[in-house]
Design a protein around this motif. Structure first.
Motif, PDB file in Angstrom:
ATOM      1  N   VAL A  34       0.702   5.001   4.909  1.00  0.00           N
ATOM      2  CA  VAL A  34      -0.157   6.104   4.491  1.00  0.00           C
ATOM      3  C   VAL A  34       0.173   6.225   3.000  1.00  0.00           C
ATOM      4  N   ALA A  35      -0.779   6.711   2.289  1.00  0.00           N
ATOM      5  CA  ALA A  35      -0.779   7.087   0.913  1.00  0.00           C
ATOM      6  C   ALA A  35      -0.998   8.768   1.055  1.00  0.00           C
ATOM      7  N   GLU A  36      -0.141   9.403   0.118  1.00  0.00           N
ATOM      8  CA  GLU A  36      -0.338  10.960   0.120  1.00  0.00           C
ATOM      9  C   GLU A  36      -0.471  11.434  -1.123  1.00  0.00           C
ATOM     10  N   LEU A  42      -2.886  13.672   3.059  1.00  0.00           N
ATOM     11  CA  LEU A  42      -3.252  12.351   3.211  1.00  0.00           C
ATOM     12  C   LEU A  42      -4.347  11.745   2.191  1.00  0.00           C
ATOM     13  N   ALA A  43      -4.255  10.874   1.651  1.00  0.00           N
ATOM     14  CA  ALA A  43      -5.046  10.359   0.553  1.00  0.00           C
ATOM     15  C   ALA A  43      -5.737   8.871   1.045  1.00  0.00           C
ATOM     16  N   GLY A  44      -5.112   8.182   2.008  1.00  0.00           N
ATOM     17  CA  GLY A  44      -5.604   6.879   2.257  1.00  0.00           C
ATOM     18  C   GLY A  44      -4.907   6.454   3.531  1.00  0.00           C
ATOM     19  N   PHE A  45      -5.121   5.374   4.090  1.00  0.00           N
ATOM     20  CA  PHE A  45      -4.302   4.782   5.275  1.00  0.00           C
ATOM     21  C   PHE A  45      -4.762   3.337   5.521  1.00  0.00           C
ATOM     22  N   GLY A  46      -3.861   2.548   6.035  1.00  0.00           N
ATOM     23  CA  GLY A  46      -4.278   1.128   6.315  1.00  0.00           C
ATOM     24  C   GLY A  46      -3.441   0.526   7.396  1.00  0.00           C
ATOM     25  N   ALA A  47      -3.582  -0.491   8.264  1.00  0.00           N
ATOM     26  CA  ALA A  47      -2.651  -1.109   8.953  1.00  0.00           C
ATOM     27  C   ALA A  47      -2.665  -2.589   8.928  1.00  0.00           C
ATOM     28  N   LEU A  61      -8.402   0.116   7.025  1.00  0.00           N
ATOM     29  CA  LEU A  61      -7.833   0.787   5.548  1.00  0.00           C
ATOM     30  C   LEU A  61      -9.049   1.539   5.134  1.00  0.00           C
ATOM     31  N   ALA A  62      -8.594   2.686   4.627  1.00  0.00           N
ATOM     32  CA  ALA A  62      -9.762   3.580   4.180  1.00  0.00           C
ATOM     33  C   ALA A  62      -8.983   4.627   3.324  1.00  0.00           C
ATOM     34  N   ALA A  75      -3.616  -0.382  -3.598  1.00  0.00           N
ATOM     35  CA  ALA A  75      -1.902  -0.107  -3.516  1.00  0.00           C
ATOM     36  C   ALA A  75      -1.750  -0.175  -1.880  1.00  0.00           C
ATOM     37  N   LEU A  76      -2.499   0.351  -1.102  1.00  0.00           N
ATOM     38  CA  LEU A  76      -2.363   0.036   0.218  1.00  0.00           C
ATOM     39  C   LEU A  76      -2.514  -1.411   0.799  1.00  0.00           C
ATOM     40  N   LEU A  77      -3.588  -1.978   0.324  1.00  0.00           N
ATOM     41  CA  LEU A  77      -3.814  -3.377   0.665  1.00  0.00           C
ATOM     42  C   LEU A  77      -2.561  -4.120   0.207  1.00  0.00           C
ATOM     43  N   ASN A  78      -2.140  -4.140  -1.082  1.00  0.00           N
ATOM     44  CA  ASN A  78      -1.136  -4.862  -1.753  1.00  0.00           C
ATOM     45  C   ASN A  78       0.046  -4.717  -0.954  1.00  0.00           C
ATOM     46  N   GLN A  79       0.462  -3.522  -0.319  1.00  0.00           N
ATOM     47  CA  GLN A  79       1.577  -3.217   0.404  1.00  0.00           C
ATOM     48  C   GLN A  79       1.642  -4.021   1.956  1.00  0.00           C
TER      49      GLN A  79
END
Length: 160
Positions: A34-36, A42-47, A61-62, A75-79
């Protein structure tokens, strides 16, 4: 997890995310990042869901509309991709309406040929997971994913 489910609901209603039962989110909680923002909202999330020894899927991913264009999704996708590399995954799959976003990150649209060897295909057919069915492009998932694009990224040789 309740925050993710709440944020995902309008995206499901707008057909940006594939609908999932609440229990599916809870079963996959360890797969999520998650991104906060600065207020811990919550700003975004992905699995990242591992499908096979050398194959994983980026799922769900959203980002909130207010955070789109600020690098949160990237940033989420890269992680998630870094997590895939650390697990020794060689290829990452996604099913998306956001073709341009994933293309900018090196993904390409999957060709119609078989995505895996016949032996692996036979094994994956045994999975009840909808993401695996989407990857294999099985007819039973077509009504749920109509209009989405299957994309894949080659991360290179697995690191075991």
């Amino acid at each position: 997890m309740a925050r993710i489910v709440e944020m995902a609901q309008p995206l499901v209603e707008n057909r940006v995310l594939v609908p999932k039962e609440r229990v599916v989110y809870y079963e996959a909680i360890q797969e999520f990042l998650v991104a906060e923002d600065h207020q811990s909202s919550l700003a975004g999330f992905g699995a990242l869901h591992v499908m096979w020894e050398d194959l994983a899927e980026v799922r769900t991913l959203a980002t909130l509309d207010s955070w789109r264009g600020h690098g949160v999704g990237s940033a989420l996708l890269n992680q998630l991709l870094e997590r895939a590399r650390s697990l020794g995954v060689a290829r990452v799959f996604c099913l998306t309406f956001e073709v341009e976003f994933f293309t900018r990150h090196g993904f390409r649209i999957m060709a119609d040929q078989a995505p895996v060897d016949p032996e692996v295909y036979a094994e994956l057919l045994r999975s009840p997971d909808e993401g695996v069915a989407e990857f294999l492009d099985l007819a039973r998932v077509k009504p749920n994913t109509l209009g989405n694009t299957r994309m894949i990224l080659d991360l290179g040789s697995p690191q075991h």
